[in-house]
Structures are given as structure tokens and as C-alpha cells.
Design a protein around this motif. Structure first.
Motif, mmCIF file in Angstrom:
data_model
loop_
_atom_site.group_PDB
_atom_site.id
_atom_site.type_symbol
_atom_site.label_atom_id
_atom_site.label_comp_id
_atom_site.label_asym_id
_atom_site.label_seq_id
_atom_site.Cartn_x
_atom_site.Cartn_y
_atom_site.Cartn_z
ATOM 1 N N GLU A 437 -1.253 -26.832 0.484
ATOM 2 C CA GLU A 437 0.072 -26.347 0.909
ATOM 3 C C GLU A 437 -0.039 -25.299 2.014
ATOM 4 O OE1 GLU A 437 3.615 -26.171 1.660
ATOM 5 O OE2 GLU A 437 3.268 -27.378 -0.151
ATOM 6 N N ASP A 439 2.890 -23.856 3.445
ATOM 7 C CA ASP A 439 4.007 -22.925 3.353
ATOM 8 C C ASP A 439 3.709 -21.883 2.267
ATOM 9 O OD1 ASP A 439 6.809 -22.029 3.841
ATOM 10 O OD2 ASP A 439 7.022 -22.632 1.748
ATOM 11 N N THR A 442 6.129 -21.839 -0.901
ATOM 12 C CA THR A 442 5.947 -23.001 -1.780
ATOM 13 C C THR A 442 4.650 -22.869 -2.574
ATOM 14 O OG1 THR A 442 7.143 -24.407 -0.220
ATOM 15 C CG2 THR A 442 5.791 -25.519 -1.870
ATOM 16 N N GLN A 445 5.018 -20.503 -5.430
ATOM 17 C CA GLN A 445 5.723 -21.112 -6.559
ATOM 18 C C GLN A 445 4.783 -21.990 -7.383
ATOM 19 O OE1 GLN A 445 8.799 -20.239 -7.606
ATOM 20 N NE2 GLN A 445 8.560 -18.740 -5.949
ATOM 21 N N HIS A 446 3.887 -22.708 -6.694
ATOM 22 C CA HIS A 446 2.892 -23.506 -7.421
ATOM 23 C C HIS A 446 1.987 -22.587 -8.265
ATOM 24 C CE1 HIS A 446 4.283 -26.976 -5.431
ATOM 25 N NE2 HIS A 446 3.497 -26.961 -4.368
#
Length: 496
Positions: A437, A439, A442, A445-446
Motif C-alpha cells: 500500500e 497511501d 489506508t 487502517q490496515h
């Protein structure tokens, strides 16, 4: 008082020498295998990578490479080697050495590393098989340090033949007929590209397991002949915090570290999530701070605070004695009846035994279960960890990059550091996503979801956030343990 063997290793009067008091000797001088903190403190000052870490922020900065380009974000990089880089034996650092050093790792976090010569002289191209965020952060850590291919293939990493690339090099230890295999002496590397910035002539790493003895040596500033010693004391006597807390030389150093109690999933009934949750809920973590180690902090999650771009207080870890009893009864052990005696393994420190005794009392009082403490010498402890020969294990997890993944990825199913034997398909998938990822929001959040899964299943039981008990001689300037729990020697100055 008769001098001990380490105190007889006094350098020549004119040499500016820092004595680094630590617990145990380094386990290896191979950067690719330097995983424990004692080893990394030595190796980080012997070797340097294409990039290095800022001594405080840990941000990547130029090292053996003075500039680089990110050709494909997170995947393809071109590094330009300095023209004046040499190893500690005077040999120039060549592109072949860089290709060998990084290429020998093969892969990193599931991504294959392809290291080749770049299109121009003294350039190196690194391509990963898939994008990997934060790769530059990791490239600045010891496993990616540049070694001499010729020396490594001929002699390995034997100290008597060690060829290094950083600001210091290995020095033979011999004084007054004394030669001790545990002590490590580094001297300034005259061939280092930035040698003029190195403020001390040598550093002596002195392993003394007994914390009170380390303090005694630290306070012994002068030899009988009147020579001034300069000391950095890592891991001071924690049990004497109240006595020492007003000492201006005491400087507790928060690090990227979490103290945990790890359950072995292959041991029944620790394979039952209700049992693991009950154990965590029954522990009053505040007692550890109030009665044993006041300079550390209660953990509210697994990932410690001050990670780059990560929420600070997450409140994932809680305490609830009634819920702990309910879960243990639901698992088939009401009031601890029928529950087998477990063993909690620690390594050889008095304060650890005092800490875990608080945990053991909580588990007996709240759950009615019996846990014994097994205290091992450091080498035996490491072997028990590697062989997964434990039931419950006291550990401190450290990270050398400011990325939450450093505390999460080791619990992926096939990770070599996953000694508990934990496995969760959703967690594994989230870890794969975080690696690719781009970003930051994002990815965070993961990470948050992955951390929540670990706490829901108590893959390991967070106890406290670590802070090292450090004492720094008033004559030692510029010495500051970074968040990776490493002391960079390069910018230290000594004063009489």
C-alpha cells in the motif's frame, strides 16, 4: 579495591575512550544476523549501509551512497556511491561489494531483491519484485550494511579478521597480558569517508550481567593512577530507581519497545483464546510501574507510541477481573480447577523476576491458577526462544524503524520470528496489503485492523512500553540512545 579484568583494560592516556557498560557480549559480528540489541549496538557502529539513520529521528540519510533516486515508487532505486568510501583495511568499497552485501539477503518481507550495477560508474540499482513501503527505512538498518565481499568470503565475520565499512573498526584486545573474549574494543576507522566527524578514538564494550556491578564501575571515574574514565551505562540497576531518580546522570530513554508475555500456541490450554484473554484481563499492569520499574509505561496496545503517523492511545488492552474469571470458567476451568501448572520463562535479571512475580500473584488471586517462574542465563534463554521450548515467555519486542509493521509482521504465519505459532488468514492478508500500500492513511487502517486482530486473539500479551534505564557520564556529550535502542558513537565528545 582490586581492579576487575575489564578495569585493567585502560587505553593509552591520549586516546579518547568511551566505556559502554552493557549486559552480555554481542552474539555475532555478521550484520545480516544482528537481531538482539547488544549486537546491534556494536554492529551499527562497525558497519554502514547505502543509507544511514538520523541519530534521533531515524529518518534515512546519506551513507555510503551520497544520493539516490526512487525510479519506481517503493520498488526501484538507483544509488550513487561516494567516490571516497573505503573499508577499514583501506580497500575501496566497490559496486560488487554492495551487490554482494544486499544480494545475499535474497528477499525481504516476501519481496525478492535484485541488485545490479547501475547505468553509470559507481551506481547500484535495487529492484524489488513488488512495491514495498518504507524500504529506505529498512535499508538503513544493520542487515543491509555493506560488507567486504573478499573478506567475508575468506574469513567470514571472525573478529580477528573483521573488515568493516562504518565509522569504527575492530581492535585487538590485549592489555597487561589480559585477553578476554567477552570484551569488544572498537577504534576509529581512519578510512571512513566522514572520519573527521568522529569525536572519540575508541569505544570499549564491557559486558557485566550484574546491574549493581555495572553501576559500581560506572561510578568509578578514576583509576588508582588518576586516569579519567568516561562511561555510558546501558540497562542500569532498575531495582534502585528510587535511589537514583534524582541523579542528573540518569536519563531514561524511551525506545520502540513493548514488553510482552508470549503464550506458546502448541501448549494446552494456551491454544484456547479464552484462556489467553483471561490471563491478560487478570493482570494489573499498573503494579509493575508502581512497585518495580517506574520509568516505563503501561501498554494500551501492542505497537508502542510515537510511531510515524500512527494513533497514540488506542485502548486495545484492558483489565477486568470478573470477565477474566468468566472466560476461564467458560473454557472449562472454573476458579482454576483442573488447570495445569504453567511455567513462565525469563532471562537472568532480578527486576524481571520481581515483575513476573506480580503477574503470577495476579493469576493466582484472580483465576486460581499456578504459574512457576523459570530464570535462565541469556544464552539458554535465547535457545529456548529459538526452539519454542517454553509455555509462557517474557520478551521485549524492539523495532529499529518507526513503522508499526515492525511489531505486527513477525506474527504472520510463516515469519521466522513467529515463535508462538500464531496463524490467522485475515491478519496475513492485511500484512501483505500493508507491504504494497502506497497511501499512508489506508496502510494505517490496515495496521489498526491487524493490531486489533492480534489483541482480540491475544497472539501475545502486551504488558508495558519499554524505556531503557540509561546513565550517562557528565563528561560524555552527545550520547543519546535513539528510539531503536542504539547509541551512535559517531558524534560523541568527551570532556575532562
Amino acid at each position: 579495591m582490586e581492579l576487575q579484568w575489564w578495569e585493567e583494560l585502560i587505553p593509552d592516556r591520549e586516546l579518547k575512550t568511551l566505556h559502554f557498560l552493557t549486559q552480555v557480549p554481542p552474539l555475532t559480528f555478521n550484520p545480516a544476523e544482528s537481531f538482539d540489541l547488544v549486537t546491534r549496538n556494536v554492529v551499527s557502529n562497525l558497519f554502514e549501509g547505502l543509507v544511514t539513520q538520523d541519530p534521533q529521528t531515524l529518518q534515512p540519510q546519506p551513507g555510503i551512497a551520497d544520493e539516490w533516486q526512487e525510479l519506481v515508487p517503493g520498488q526501484v532505486y538507483l544509488f550513487h556511491l561516494r567516490i571516497n568510501t573505503r573499508f577499514s583495511n583501506g580497500d575501496p568499497v566497490m559496486t560488487d561489494d554492495v551487490i554482494y552485501s544486499i544480494g545475499r539477503l535474497g528477499e525481504f518481507q516476501g519481496s525478492e531483491l535484485q541488485v545490479t550495477e547501475g547505468p553509470e560508474p559507481r551506481t547500484v540499482r535495487i529492484e524489488l519484485s513488488q512495491p514495498l513501503h518504507g524500504f529506505l527505512d529498512h535499508l538503513a538498518t544493520p542487515p543491509f550494511a555493506i560488507v567486504s565481499q573478499k573478506a567475508a568470503e575468506r574469513h567470514g565475520y571472525a573478529p580477528e579478521h573483521l573488515v568493516s565499512s562504518g565509522p569504527f573498526r575492530m581492535k585487538e584486545v590485549s592489555k597487561k597480558g589480559i585477553k578476554h573474549p567477552s570484551i569488544v574494543v572498537l577504534e576509529r576507522n581512519p578510512y571512513y569517508w566522514d572520519c573527521s566527524s568522529v569525536g572519540i578514538d575508541q569505544a570499549v564494550y564491557i559486558p557485566i550481567m550484574d546491574a549493581d556491578e555495572r553501576l559500581r564501575v560506572f561510578k568509578t571515574r578514576y583509576s588508582p593512577e588518576g586516569r579519567r574514565f568516561h562511561y555510558f551505562l546501558n540497562h542500569g540497576p532498575v531495582m534502585r530507581y528510587q535511589e537514583l531518580k534524582e541523579d542528573p546522570e540518569l536519563q531514561p530513554a524511551p525506545v520502540y519497545g513493548t514488553i510482552v508475555m508470549t503464550p506458546n500456541f502448541s501448549v494446552k490450554p494456551l491454544d484456547d483464546v479464552r484462556v489467553r484473554k483471561a490471563i491478560s484481563l487478570a493482570i494489573t499492569r499498573r503494579n509493575i510501574i508502581d512497585y518495580v520499574v517506574p520509568h516505563i509505561h503501561v501498554a494500551d496496545a501492542l505497537v508502542p507510541h510515537h510511531m510515524r503517523g500512527y494513533p497514540e492511545c488506542r485502548g486495545l488492552v484492558r483489565e477486568d477481573e470478573a470477565e477474566a474469571r468468566r472466560l476461564l470458567a467458560e473454557a472449562g476451568y472454573p476458579d482454576g480447577r483442573g488447570f495445569p501448572e504453567l511455567t513462565l520463562t525469563i532471562f537472568d535479571h532480578d527486576y524481571q523476576e520481581v515483575m513476573v512475580n506480580f503477574l503470577i500473584r495476579d493469576l493466582k488471586r484472580v483465576l486460581g491458577i499456578t504459574v512457576a517462574c523459570k530464570r535462565l542465563k541469556w544464552g539458554d534463554y535465547v535457545r529456548h526462544l529459538e526452539w519454542r521450548n517454553y509455555e509462557l515467555l517474557y520478551e521485549t519486542w524492539h523495532a529499529d524503524v518507526p513503522d508499526p509493521g515492525a511489531f505486527l509482521i513477525p506474527l504472520a504465519t510463516d515469519h521466522p520470528f513467529n515463535t508462538p505459532g500464531y496463524s490467522n488468514a485475515e491478519f496475513d492478508e492485511l500484512m501483505l496489503r500493508t507491504l504494497e500500500e502506497r497511501d499512508p492513511e489506508t496502510r494505517t487502517q490496515h495496521y489498526l485492523r491487524a493490531e486489533q486482530i492480534l489483541i482480540e486473539e491475544m497472539a501475545t500479551i502486551p504488558l508495558c512500553y519499554d524505556s531503557h534505564f540509561v546513565m550517562i557520564d557528565e563528561g560524555v556529550k552527545g550520547a543519546r540512545l535513539n528510539k531503536a535502542a542504539v547509541l551512535p558513537l559517531k558524534h560523541i565528545e568527551l570532556q575532562s
